[in-house]
Motif scaffolding. Structure first.
Motif, PDB file in Angstrom:
ATOM      1  N   PHE A 261       0.915  -1.149  -0.049  1.00 33.41           N
ATOM      2  CA  PHE A 261       0.064  -0.021  -0.068  1.00 33.41           C
ATOM      3  C   PHE A 261       0.883   1.189   0.114  1.00 33.41           C
ATOM      4  CE2 PHE A 261       0.373  -0.881   4.699  1.00 33.41           C
ATOM      5  CZ  PHE A 261       0.471   0.740   5.043  1.00 33.41           C
ATOM      6  N   CYS A 262       0.335   2.372  -0.566  1.00 30.60           N
ATOM      7  CA  CYS A 262       1.074   3.398  -0.455  1.00 30.60           C
ATOM      8  C   CYS A 262       0.587   4.727  -0.113  1.00 30.60           C
ATOM      9  CB  CYS A 262       1.626   3.667  -2.041  1.00 30.60           C
ATOM     10  SG  CYS A 262       0.085   3.805  -3.151  1.00 30.60           S
ATOM     11  N   THR A 263       1.289   5.935   0.057  1.00 33.34           N
ATOM     12  CA  THR A 263       0.630   7.092   0.197  1.00 33.34           C
ATOM     13  C   THR A 263       1.150   7.878  -0.972  1.00 33.34           C
ATOM     14  OG1 THR A 263       2.474   8.338   1.618  1.00 33.34           O
ATOM     15  CG2 THR A 263       0.790   6.942   2.823  1.00 33.34           C
ATOM     16  N   SER A 264       0.102   8.950  -1.373  1.00 32.43           N
ATOM     17  CA  SER A 264       0.812   9.843  -2.165  1.00 32.43           C
ATOM     18  C   SER A 264       0.012  11.266  -1.826  1.00 32.43           C
ATOM     19  CB  SER A 264       0.344   9.589  -3.668  1.00 32.43           C
ATOM     20  OG  SER A 264      -0.927   9.602  -3.916  1.00 32.43           O
ATOM     21  N   ALA A 265       0.493  12.488  -2.642  1.00 28.80           N
ATOM     22  CA  ALA A 265      -0.127  13.530  -2.453  1.00 28.80           C
ATOM     23  C   ALA A 265      -1.427  13.602  -3.258  1.00 28.80           C
ATOM     24  CB  ALA A 265       0.911  14.771  -3.050  1.00 28.80           C
ATOM     25  N   SER A 266      -1.444  13.151  -4.530  1.00 28.10           N
ATOM     26  CA  SER A 266      -2.694  13.121  -5.207  1.00 28.10           C
ATOM     27  C   SER A 266      -2.729  11.892  -6.057  1.00 28.10           C
ATOM     28  CB  SER A 266      -2.885  14.369  -6.013  1.00 28.10           C
ATOM     29  OG  SER A 266      -1.851  14.595  -6.905  1.00 28.10           O
ATOM     30  N   SER A 267      -1.539  11.304  -6.663  1.00 29.71           N
ATOM     31  CA  SER A 267      -1.673  10.247  -7.725  1.00 29.71           C
ATOM     32  C   SER A 267      -2.314   8.970  -7.331  1.00 29.71           C
ATOM     33  CB  SER A 267      -0.080   9.732  -8.106  1.00 29.71           C
ATOM     34  OG  SER A 267       0.511  11.041  -8.684  1.00 29.71           O
ATOM     35  N   PRO A 268      -2.881   8.389  -8.246  1.00 27.84           N
ATOM     36  CA  PRO A 268      -3.691   7.416  -7.706  1.00 27.84           C
ATOM     37  C   PRO A 268      -2.440   6.001  -7.910  1.00 27.84           C
ATOM     38  CG  PRO A 268      -3.955   7.916 -10.049  1.00 27.84           C
ATOM     39  CD  PRO A 268      -3.285   8.538  -9.418  1.00 27.84           C
ATOM     40  N   LEU A 269      -2.796   4.862  -7.542  1.00 25.50           N
ATOM     41  CA  LEU A 269      -1.988   3.618  -7.480  1.00 25.50           C
ATOM     42  C   LEU A 269      -1.436   3.534  -8.799  1.00 25.50           C
ATOM     43  CD1 LEU A 269      -1.132   1.217  -5.570  1.00 25.50           C
ATOM     44  CD2 LEU A 269      -2.898  -0.105  -6.599  1.00 25.50           C
ATOM     45  N   GLY A 270      -2.043   3.732  -9.847  1.00 27.04           N
ATOM     46  CA  GLY A 270      -1.537   3.461 -11.244  1.00 27.04           C
ATOM     47  C   GLY A 270      -0.784   2.141 -11.623  1.00 27.04           C
TER      48      GLY A 270
END
Ligand SMILES: Cc1cc2nc3c(=O)[nH]c(=O)nc-3n(C[C@H](O)[C@H](O)[C@H](O)COP(=O)(O)O)c2cc1C
Length: 230
Positions: free
Chosen positions: A181-190
């Motif tokens: 799992f990940c965190t990002s500012a706004s990007s989706p998992l992609g």
């Protein structure tokens, strides 16, 4: 008369000692449940629960956590978190699953300059280079013991930092269940999870998820329950 006085004194002493025993019990009780109450209140941010309902929430949580973690065997939560957003989410997951928490740290630490993205910084260059494998300073000594490995990371330029590839190539994950799992500012998992999955094709991959920065403990727990359910 004398014996009546003696009898009353004895009765009073008995009553006082019983009263003392009761108040001892009630003063030790909050200490005993203190941890459970504290953890369940923090597990349930929206709940301003009393200690008794908080305790029962805690019991509910831990029994369902046990069913999820039991079904997936011994679990490791490995995380890379350069600016601290992913770390608490990894901690929530490890605490909920009673898993081992492991921090992936770079042998050459990423300075602020190294992660100043869109400045051709170190991170920019590594992310552009498919073959970049930044070295890891920390080692999981007993990877063989784990049945399930959860890997938490930020999104760097739409995908996982290359150090996650280093981690995946550094151990034999054959036969293990893997989940990222990940965190990002706004990007989706992609493409992030798909690219990682290609590195360890002999593992069972569960469905990855991207979380917003500041995601609650409760949301992580709900997701784990869902994704780890056999
Ligand atoms: C080098 C670099 C590249 C990033 N690229 C993206 C990106 O493509 N999309 C995005 O939404 N956030 C991007 N971010 C923001 C991080 O994904 C976000 O802040 C993340 O929560 C950081 O996690 P951490 O604090 O655990 O390191 C980038 C951050 C850095 C340092």
């Amino acid at each position: 008369m004398k014996s009546l006085a003696l009898f009353s004194t004895l009765l009073l002493a008995l009553f006082l000692s019983l009263f003392a025993a009761c108040s001892d019990d009630s003063s030790s009780s909050p200490t005993g449940t203190g941890e459970a109450v504290e953890s369940s209140v923090s597990q349930d941010g929206k709940n301003s629960a009393t200690s008794s309902s908080a305790t029962s929430k805690d019991e509910t949580s831990s029994s369902s956590a046990t069913s999820a973690s039991k079904s997936r065997g011994k679990t490791l939560v490995a995380y890379f978190s350069r600016t601290g957003n992913t770390k608490p989410l990894a901690e929530y997951a490890a605490e909920y699953l009673d898993a081992t928490l492991f921090e992936i740290t770079a042998k050459i630490p990423y300075t602020d300059e190294d992660i100043a993205y869109y400045t051709d910084c170190r991170a920019d260059r590594e992310q552009k280079d498919e073959s970049a494998r930044p070295e890891i300073a920390t080692v999981v000594k007993n990877m063989d013991e784990y049945d399930t490995v959860i890997i938490a990371h930020p999104i760097w330029h739409g995908i996982a930092p290359r150090i996650i590839s280093t981690f995946l190539e550094g151990y034999d994950f054959s036969g293990k269940t893997l989940l990222t799992f990940c965190t990002s500012a706004s990007s989706p998992l992609g493409q992030s999870a798909k690219l990682l999955q290609e590195l360890t094709p002999n593992s069972t991959w569960l469905e990855s998820k991207r979380f917003a920065i500041g995601t609650s403990r409760e949301e992580i727990e709900e997701w784990l329950e869902d994704v780890l359910r056999p």
